[in-house]
Design an enzyme around this catalytic site. Structure first.
Site, mmCIF file in Angstrom:
data_model
loop_
_atom_site.group_PDB
_atom_site.id
_atom_site.type_symbol
_atom_site.label_atom_id
_atom_site.label_comp_id
_atom_site.label_asym_id
_atom_site.label_seq_id
_atom_site.Cartn_x
_atom_site.Cartn_y
_atom_site.Cartn_z
ATOM 1 N N MET A 141 -59.325 1.916 -11.938
ATOM 2 C CA MET A 141 -59.940 2.340 -10.996
ATOM 3 C C MET A 141 -58.943 3.366 -10.513
ATOM 4 O O MET A 141 -59.346 4.153 -9.382
ATOM 5 C CB MET A 141 -59.874 1.000 -9.721
ATOM 6 N N TYR A 142 -57.424 3.736 -11.107
ATOM 7 C CA TYR A 142 -56.843 4.858 -10.754
ATOM 8 C C TYR A 142 -57.706 6.191 -11.044
ATOM 9 O O TYR A 142 -57.336 7.188 -10.608
ATOM 10 C CB TYR A 142 -55.352 4.694 -11.185
ATOM 11 N N GLY A 143 -58.342 6.093 -12.051
ATOM 12 C CA GLY A 143 -59.014 7.262 -12.878
ATOM 13 C C GLY A 143 -58.033 8.397 -13.283
ATOM 14 O O GLY A 143 -58.480 9.496 -13.650
ATOM 15 N N ARG A 163 -54.150 12.123 -10.598
ATOM 16 C CA ARG A 163 -55.175 11.993 -10.985
ATOM 17 C C ARG A 163 -55.499 13.071 -12.106
ATOM 18 O O ARG A 163 -55.893 13.065 -13.136
ATOM 19 C CB ARG A 163 -56.173 12.170 -9.774
ATOM 20 N N ALA A 181 -54.365 1.753 -13.971
ATOM 21 C CA ALA A 181 -55.554 0.528 -13.602
ATOM 22 C C ALA A 181 -56.925 1.603 -13.783
ATOM 23 O O ALA A 181 -56.694 2.787 -13.589
ATOM 24 C CB ALA A 181 -55.499 0.195 -12.163
#
Length: 285
Positions: A56-58, A31, A54
């Site tokens: 949503m992985y940030g 991240r 993705a």
């Protein structure tokens, strides 16, 4: 279709002509800028060119920064990479909604196109899923995506999308010697759809790497002078299933893409037969 070339250069051709690296790397474990930079540096050095992310992985912005700094180091350009991202859709996803999320992803990644864009999980009923896929096709036709596909879709869910103008080109699923849906596999092969394994070592919810302790896997690793991780990866590739191994360890990252050996037909059958544990996963399929 898979070939016998060295894995670092091996590609799988999607039905629209796009060539996707057979082995990529999943980025969901990293991240922060520093760890993403180190991860990308190690991955590029090892030979990875497919990066799976993705929203949503940030980590899309951090990946952008890493690519910007590291591609020149390896004398690479954006066109040398294959970048996959995913969208989490609501049950009534529209063209406008998907387009808006895509534009944000492109901005975050610092690119004007994605090589592959996936619907992360099926939502809603049959009618809403068909509308969502129609919206995804319309966004694809705009030209900022080279290929489109889905994740976690069963054979029955894929059938619902089969009559569309552009059925999914890739289905990214849980696939490994403990969990391989042969009916789904056969359906995808019949319809020229590439299966891609996001969990080639076992269920992503497990932390004990159970597969690596199976006597068959350990025995074949010894026989082929390979690691216990390389055996299930090569098994998938020989079945023409693309793989996304997950590792942040530089040594393991190198091992997971250096798969230049071939498992015999007899030994492939031994791996196929490991799956008595399949029933424990059925509730999640």
């Amino acid at each position: 279709m898979a070939s016998n070339q060295p894995v670092m250069s091996q590609k799988m051709r999607l039905y629209n002509g796009v060539e996707m690296p057979a082995v990529g790397i999943n980025t969901y474990r990293v991240r922060l800028d520093e760890e993403v930079h180190m991860f990308v540096d190690n991955a590029l050095s090892a030979g990875y060119r497919l990066f799976d992310t993705a929203a949503m992985y940030g980590n899309e912005v951090a990946l952008n920064r890493a690519f910007e700094k590291l591609l020149p180091k390896y004398n690479l350009k954006r066109s040398d990479l294959f970048i996959t991202s995913k969208i989490v859709t609501r049950s009534r996803a529209s063209y406008t909604g998907i387009k808006r999320v895509l534009e944000k992803t492109l901005k975050n990644l610092g690119t004007d196109y994605l090589d592959l864009y996936l619907i992360n999980y099926p939502t809603g009923n049959t009618s809403s899923r068909k509308r969502t896929w129609a919206a995804m096709q319309a966004v694809y036709e705009d030209g900022n995506i080279s290929a489109i596909g889905v994740c976690n879709h069963s054979k029955e869910l894929l059938r619902q999308l089969a009559s569309s103008n552009s059925p999914p080109m890739v289905n990214q699923v849980e696939w490994n010697p403990l969990m391989h849906d042969e009916q789904l596999y056969a359906y995808c092969k019949r319809h020229d759809m590439v299966l891609q394994a996001y969990s080639p070592f076992g269920t992503p919810f497990a932390s004990d790497k159970k597969l690596f302790h199976y006597p068959v896997i350990r025995g074949l690793a010894s026989k082929y002078d390979a690691t216990v991780a390389q055996i299930p990866l090569k098994w998938s590739l020989q079945r023409q299933v693309a793989v996304l191994p997950v590792s942040t360890d530089p040594a393991h990252m190198k091992e997971n893409i250096n798969l230049n050996f071939r498992i015999s037909t007899r030994d492939m059958d031994l791996i196929d037969a490991i799956a008595p544990d399949y029933d424990q996963y059925e509730s999640r399929v």
